[in-house]
Scaffold this active site. Structure first.
Site, PDB file in Angstrom:
ATOM      1  N   CYS A  52      -6.182   4.181  34.592  1.00 23.35           N
ATOM      2  CA  CYS A  52      -5.549   5.686  34.531  1.00 23.35           C
ATOM      3  C   CYS A  52      -4.440   5.479  33.479  1.00 23.35           C
ATOM      4  O   CYS A  52      -3.775   4.256  33.031  1.00 23.35           O
ATOM      5  CB  CYS A  52      -5.262   5.979  35.954  1.00 23.35           C
ATOM      6  SG  CYS A  52      -4.198   4.803  36.778  1.00 23.35           S
ATOM      7  N   GLY A  78      -8.617   6.806  31.197  1.00 20.93           N
ATOM      8  CA  GLY A  78      -9.291   7.392  32.088  1.00 20.93           C
ATOM      9  C   GLY A  78      -9.795   8.574  31.847  1.00 20.93           C
ATOM     10  O   GLY A  78      -9.300   9.615  31.460  1.00 20.93           O
ATOM     11  N   ASN A 157      -0.498   3.973  38.030  1.00 20.59           N
ATOM     12  CA  ASN A 157      -1.438   2.986  37.124  1.00 20.59           C
ATOM     13  C   ASN A 157      -1.397   1.690  37.433  1.00 20.59           C
ATOM     14  O   ASN A 157      -0.299   1.186  37.710  1.00 20.59           O
ATOM     15  CB  ASN A 157      -0.947   3.155  35.589  1.00 20.59           C
ATOM     16  CG  ASN A 157      -1.857   2.248  34.616  1.00 20.59           C
ATOM     17  OD1 ASN A 157      -1.127   1.804  33.753  1.00 20.59           O
ATOM     18  ND2 ASN A 157      -3.007   2.086  35.014  1.00 20.59           N
ATOM     19  N   GLY A 158      -2.465   1.126  37.895  1.00 16.84           N
ATOM     20  CA  GLY A 158      -2.599  -0.171  38.648  1.00 16.84           C
ATOM     21  C   GLY A 158      -3.409  -0.377  39.625  1.00 16.84           C
ATOM     22  O   GLY A 158      -4.288   0.312  39.890  1.00 16.84           O
ATOM     23  N   TYR A 297      -7.207  -4.492  24.050  1.00 13.66           N
ATOM     24  CA  TYR A 297      -8.419  -3.278  23.946  1.00 13.66           C
ATOM     25  C   TYR A 297      -7.620  -1.896  24.573  1.00 13.66           C
ATOM     26  O   TYR A 297      -7.947  -1.082  24.133  1.00 13.66           O
ATOM     27  CB  TYR A 297      -9.466  -3.788  24.871  1.00 13.66           C
ATOM     28  CG  TYR A 297     -10.531  -2.706  25.067  1.00 13.66           C
ATOM     29  CD1 TYR A 297     -11.178  -2.065  24.067  1.00 13.66           C
ATOM     30  CD2 TYR A 297     -10.716  -2.212  26.414  1.00 13.66           C
ATOM     31  CE1 TYR A 297     -12.053  -0.949  24.178  1.00 13.66           C
ATOM     32  CE2 TYR A 297     -11.483  -1.418  26.741  1.00 13.66           C
ATOM     33  CZ  TYR A 297     -12.310  -0.426  25.661  1.00 13.66           C
ATOM     34  OH  TYR A 297     -13.306   0.495  25.693  1.00 13.66           O
TER      35      TYR A 297
END
Length: 525
Positions: A52, A78, A157-158, A297
């Protein structure tokens, strides 16, 4: 609360553990249809995916409009759903959650009009295992909670590696969970803290969680930005017209014309108000282990991380590849779009001409067509097409960011050969992916990772290519600014998906049997 994380049965926590993937299909970051899927998967499901992106703004009129723009810039992190929360003196807290792309849902006037205020928090995400294939609105962040001292919204996020145990213990003590997200554990821990302010409650809660977290919290008048002690996930601070911005990447600052101030440091908590910023250190110091795959990436190539251009890091990975794994060939072609910078670097270093031998169809979205078996059989052709006029009769080096299951790589090789190429050589801009990630990245179980079952030569035979080479871990580190390569005694990055060296114990995964032993033994590097 000091014992909340110990003991107790495991209860499934469908937070950031697994989710349905459709490929990074928005502008600037598309992994182009990676996969011939297994039964029940989408046609584009053979790459690693971030969980996300988060974005917060404080101090601008119509803050939700800026949040929507910031989330659009973070769409690559996301694509299943997004949410935006605001606070306004006349309406209080407002939250809108939508399935689908930001551009389709949060550009509508009737949605933005429901989100007034000068403070806003946004989140874009993938769906989770708990609701695979049917993303639940209740799981879309930001999550909102009411405390005695006021309401609070949070976006994360994570992945919390001890969320299952936390959740089980909290339920034992009477907590009632409303979502399947591991982020909700943080809210329940905050509710049980005896501290008198929301930032202090947040400190108490985060000292009990483990894993990777870059998160933003929002009260009526403040934003709170926090990174985990190792800084595994990114979070940056920006400034625009006197207002403050928090975002996962610098590209989200660029889209609204904000200036980059600095990165939130590993283990740092900042509290932002219209009068200024205070910085706090709620955690014990830990060595920084930023996720190296952000360079490979996840992050957009136009972002900056740790003072280094993501694009330049990817180009330098291609340079390292050309030095470590040269090939006799006529063309260097990227697998678009994520392989492009590395292919440029490979071409520049090797002297082999660069060419767009594979063209991506940018109009195939995640809901393009119902994935019937006939469509699945078409595989990557829905998103990629070979430029026959370029590759016919040529020896071609194909450059990609990674090989996960290998299914897409085989399909692409077959397409290139069918277009008349004489030889196909793969060069991969990351080391072999041998281990699953438990820090907020969707990876298959280890037995499905091609590199976990085969060595390089076996993979080349399996894919049916003339040669296959990966950049070394030392080469990856050199491209990312570590001139001496990887320090095996103190690695600078989290590279667990390549090395098996997990910087934070993945407790939940170990309890589920996804890894063996009390602490996973890393693979030789």
């Amino acid at each position: 609360m000091s014992g909340i994380g110990s003991g107790g049965p495991d209860t499934p926590c469908y937070g950031h553990d697994r989710h349905e993937i459709h490929g990074h299909g928005d502008p600037g970051h598309d992994h182009s249809g990676h996969a011939e899927p297994e039964h029940g998967e989408t046609p584009f499901d053979d790459s690693l995916h971030e969980e996300c992106g988060v974005f917060g703004v404080l101090g601008l009129d119509d803050a939700s409009t800026y949040a929507a723009l910031g989330l659009h810039a973070l769409q690559h992190r996301g694509q299943e759903a997004a949410g935006i929360a605001t606070w306004h003196p006349g309406t209080g807290f407002n939250v809108e959650r939508r399935l689908g792309y930001v551009r389709d849902e949060f550009t509508k006037t009737e949605v933005i009009d429901k989100l007034p205020g000068r403070i806003s928090l946004g989140h874009t995400r993938y769906s989770t295992a708990g609701h695979k294939g049917q993303t639940a609105l209740r799981d879309i962040q930001p999550l909102l909670a009411d405390f005695a001292m006021g309401s609070f919204a949070i976006a994360h996020n994570g992945n919390l590696t001890n969320a299952d145990k936390l959740r089980a213990k909290l339920i034992e003590r009477g907590a009632i969970f409303q979502s399947g997200s591991d982020t909700e554990c943080i809210l329940h821990l905050m509710a049980r803290s005896m501290q008198q302010t929301i930032p202090d409650k947040m400190k108490d809660a985060l000292r009990l969680v483990e894993g990777a977290f870059s998160l933003i919290g929002m009260t009526r008048t403040k934003m709170i930005g926090v990174r985990d002690p190792m800084g595994i996930r990114p979070l940056v601070l920006g400034r625009k017209d006197g207002a403050w911005i928090l975002a996962s990447e610098t590209c989200a600052l660029d889209i609204i014309g904000a200036d980059f101030e600095r990165e939130i440091e590993p283990g740092e908590m900042i509290i932002v108000s219209e009068t200024g910023i205070t910085s706090h250190r709620p955690f014990e110091p830990a060595p920084s282990r930023f996720c190296v795959f952000e360079y490979v990436y996840f992050s957009r190539p136009d972002s900056q991380i740790g003072g280094l251009s993501v694009y330049e890091a990817r180009r330098l990975i291609g340079v390292e590849l050309a030095r470590e794994a040269p090939a006799e060939a006529d063309l260097v072609c990227p697998i678009p779009d994520s392989g492009t910078p590395a292919a440029i670097g490979f071409s520049q270093e090797s002297g082999i001409p660069f060419a767009m031998g594979i063209i991506r169809n940018p109009y195939v979205g995640r809901t393009f067509i119902e994935p019937t078996q006939q469509i699945r059989d078409m595989g990557v052709r829905l998103k990629l097409n070979v430029n026959r006029a370029l590759v016919a009769g040529k020896r071609v080096v194909l450059v990609d960011d990674s090989v996960v299951r290998g299914t897409t790589s085989r399909k692409i090789k077959e397409m290139v050969l069918a277009a008349g190429a004489r030889e196909v050589h793969f060069r991969i801009a990351s080391p072999p992916t041998r281990w699953s990630c438990f820090y907020g990245v969707d990876t298959p179980d280890r037995e499905k990772l091609l590199a976990a079952r085969m060595d390089e030569a076996e993979m080349a035979r399996h894919l049916g290519v003339d040669s296959l080479r990966f950049v070394s871990l030392d080469g990856l580190y050199r491209a990312c600014g570590m001139a001496e390569g990887r320090d095996r005694s103190a690695p600078r990055f989290c590279d667990a998906c390549f090395s098996g060296d997990y910087p934070v114990d993945p407790r939940d995964a170990r309890a589920k049997g996804k890894i063996d032993g009390p602490v996973l033994d890393p693979a030789p590097v």
